[in-house]
Scaffold this active site. Structure first.
Site, PDB file in Angstrom:
ATOM      1  N   ARG A   1      18.017 -23.902   4.149  1.00  0.00           N
ATOM      2  CA  ARG A   1      17.102 -23.616   3.032  1.00  0.00           C
ATOM      3  C   ARG A   1      17.690 -22.549   2.106  1.00  0.00           C
ATOM      4  NH1 ARG A   1      12.999 -20.307   3.535  1.00  0.00           N
ATOM      5  NH2 ARG A   1      12.577 -20.883   5.694  1.00  0.00           N
TER       6      ARG A   1
ATOM      7  N   TYR B   1       7.179 -33.522 -20.364  1.00  0.00           N
ATOM      8  CA  TYR B   1       7.017 -34.481 -19.278  1.00  0.00           C
ATOM      9  C   TYR B   1       5.588 -34.358 -18.702  1.00  0.00           C
ATOM     10  CZ  TYR B   1       8.038 -36.811 -14.861  1.00  0.00           C
ATOM     11  OH  TYR B   1       8.026 -37.651 -13.792  1.00  0.00           O
TER      12      TYR B   1
ATOM     13  N   ASP C   1      14.617 -28.547 -20.718  1.00  0.00           N
ATOM     14  CA  ASP C   1      14.687 -29.724 -19.857  1.00  0.00           C
ATOM     15  C   ASP C   1      15.673 -30.691 -20.503  1.00  0.00           C
ATOM     16  OD1 ASP C   1      14.308 -32.205 -18.603  1.00  0.00           O
ATOM     17  OD2 ASP C   1      12.187 -31.830 -18.214  1.00  0.00           O
TER      18      ASP C   1
ATOM     19  N   LYS D   1      17.253 -39.039 -12.554  1.00  0.00           N
ATOM     20  CA  LYS D   1      17.454 -39.942 -13.689  1.00  0.00           C
ATOM     21  C   LYS D   1      18.944 -40.220 -13.902  1.00  0.00           C
ATOM     22  CE  LYS D   1      13.036 -39.303 -13.729  1.00  0.00           C
ATOM     23  NZ  LYS D   1      12.371 -38.323 -14.557  1.00  0.00           N
TER      24      LYS D   1
HETATM   25  C1  LIG Z   1      11.392 -37.296 -14.334  1.00  0.00           C
HETATM   26  C2  LIG Z   1      11.355 -36.108 -15.194  1.00  0.00           C
HETATM   27  C3  LIG Z   1      10.981 -34.857 -14.683  1.00  0.00           C
HETATM   28  C4  LIG Z   1      10.524 -34.674 -13.243  1.00  0.00           C
HETATM   29  O1  LIG Z   1      11.534 -34.955 -12.334  1.00  0.00           O
HETATM   30  P1  LIG Z   1      11.277 -35.487 -10.835  1.00  0.00           P
HETATM   31  O2  LIG Z   1      12.654 -35.622 -10.308  1.00  0.00           O
HETATM   32  O3  LIG Z   1      10.537 -36.779 -10.946  1.00  0.00           O
HETATM   33  O4  LIG Z   1      10.464 -34.449 -10.154  1.00  0.00           O
HETATM   34  C5  LIG Z   1      11.010 -33.767 -15.533  1.00  0.00           C
HETATM   35  N1  LIG Z   1      11.374 -33.891 -16.822  1.00  0.00           N
HETATM   36  C6  LIG Z   1      11.728 -35.072 -17.352  1.00  0.00           C
HETATM   37  C7  LIG Z   1      12.103 -35.146 -18.788  1.00  0.00           C
HETATM   38  C8  LIG Z   1      11.735 -36.217 -16.563  1.00  0.00           C
HETATM   39  O5  LIG Z   1      12.072 -37.391 -17.095  1.00  0.00           O
END
Ligand SMILES: *Cc1c(COP(=O)(O)O)cnc(C)c1O
Length: 403
Positions: A59, A112, A184, A209
């Site tokens: 961790r 998001y 982000d 993603k």
């Molecule tokens: C999918 C996504 C998230 C969240 O990510 P997870 O891996 O699903 O927790 C945050 N920001 C954006 C722009 C996303 O597409």
């Protein structure tokens, strides 16, 4: 390029790993272990005291995960990074690190869906307020910054409307006022945009993603421009809240990263063609794609992104029923949330990713009932087009509701 630093395509494959330190293993090994043994009691004490480098417990750090952290640090030109069990764990870690009860977060207009949910929770439980603003005018940004603004949180392109935020401009204002900026960068991946270079302090990714790229792992990454801050998050927020990444998931993401550049090139190439097709399709009302010269912020896209990405949103002519009918007629294109996979995916933000956002805020973000978001995959673009075209054709066969 600084010395020793290679081009991004090369860093994606080599950075952060030296096979000589791992019995010559070409691919980073998976250190599937929860804990690490100490040679003696003194060594254990020294590791805990931070007097000796080394692993203690997974961790707090794991060698496979660390390779991924070092690699993403190089790709985003940061000083350090942390890997998390999901993108949301990374988003929540950076926000928890930056805020205290009673603070204010200034956000881009549209985030998001679950980030929106987190902001609501922070407000309810910890009285951390937030405002969403269109970050296009310098004066408006300055006027929206409050005494208690602890952080500026940006998505660009904004999900799912593809609105852009001028990173250089916002970071200049924030840096001047000493307010940390978190971006982000999921939609771009480090291959298309590197926010730290414009003065942002933190970058978060849903590695689920484009970085993973194969739809087989959920993970998050947080990169910082200060190793000290990243270490502080490692030993506080991450250690105590515990949203860590597993060694196996880190290994999958290291594998995904190796092909990020070639995949992104193809995603971008395909998306450009599909965007052109959609723009000429008369059942499409509006196309939201940063690579369209008609996109209101096309110059910003040109300035801060090296290419326009694989995401396109579009508004279909008709009603929510038309949008649903269209999705149901697709055969190769899959109906699914998430993005950045080899498969082309389509989703309906108003009833899926953004359904938790109240109608009024959703409309302010520009997410209406006829908006669809397409994550253009790696298939032959002609096959994607043909599937979309046959679904549009089917719309001719339904009677439009009487008006
Ligand atoms: C999918 C996504 C998230 C969240 O990510 P997870 O891996 O699903 O927790 C945050 N920001 C954006 C722009 C996303 O597409």
């Amino acid at each position: 390029m600084s010395k020793g630093k290679k081009r991004p395509e090369t860093e994606m494959i080599h950075s952060g790993y030296n096979s000589a330190e791992h019995l010559g293993s070409l691919t980073p090994p998976i250190y599937q272990t929860s804990t690490f043994t100490f040679s003696n009691a003194e060594q254990g004490a020294e590791r805990f005291a931070g007097e000796e480098e080394g692993y203690i417990y997974s961790r707090l750090g794991n060698p496979t995960v660390r390779i991924l952290e070092d690699r993403i640090t190089a790709l985003e030109n940061g000083e350090g990074a942390l890997a998390f069990g999901s993108g949301m764990a990374a988003v929540s870690a950076v926000l928890f690190h930056l805020i205290q009860s009673g603070d204010h977060i200034l956000c881009s207009r549209g985030v998001y869906g679950c980030t929106f949910g987190l902001l609501e929770m922070l407000e309810e439980k910890f009285q951390v307020e937030h405002d969403f603003i269109k970050m296009s005018e310098e004066e408006h940004i300055r006027n929206s910054i409050k005494e208690n603004t602890a952080c500026i949180y940006i998505e660009t392109p904004i999900n799912p409307t593809m609105e852009l935020v001028d990173l250089k401009m916002v970071c200049r204002i924030a840096n001047e006022l000493n307010i940390p900026v978190a971006v982000d960068n999921t939609f771009c991946s480090p291959y298309l945009q590197q926010p730290l270079q414009y003065g942002a302090n933190y970058v978060v990714h849903s590695a689920t993603k484009y970085i993973g790229g194969h739809g087989d792992v959920v993970g998050g990454l947080l990169i910082g421009d200060s190793l000290e801050q990243i270490n502080a998050i490692r030993m506080t927020t991450q250690k105590d809240i515990g949203g860590i990444m597993s060694p196996f998931d880190a290994w999958l993401l290291l594998r995904g990263l190796k092909t990020l550049a070639v995949r992104m090139d193809r995603h971008c190439e395909n998306a450009e063609k599909i965007a052109r097709y959609l723009t000429g399709q008369d059942k499409v009302k509006t196309v939201y794609y940063p690579g369209n010269q008609s996109h209101p912020q096309y110059p910003i896209a040109k300035a801060q992104m090296t290419n326009y990405g694989g995401l396109i949103s579009f508004q279909i002519e008709g009603t929510i029923e038309t949008a649903r009918h269209f999705m149901n007629e697709l055969s190769m294109v899959k109906i699914a949330v998430s993005l950045g996979d080899a498969e082309t995916l389509i989703q309906h933000p108003a009833s899926m990713t953004h359904s938790i956002v109240p109608l009024e805020s959703r409309e302010k973000m520009g997410v209406n009932d006829t908006l669809l978001r397409l994550s253009v995959g790696l298939e032959a673009w002609e096959d994607i087009c043909e599937d979309l075209e046959q679904a549009f054709q089917k719309l001719n066969h339904i009677a439009l509701p009487a008006t």
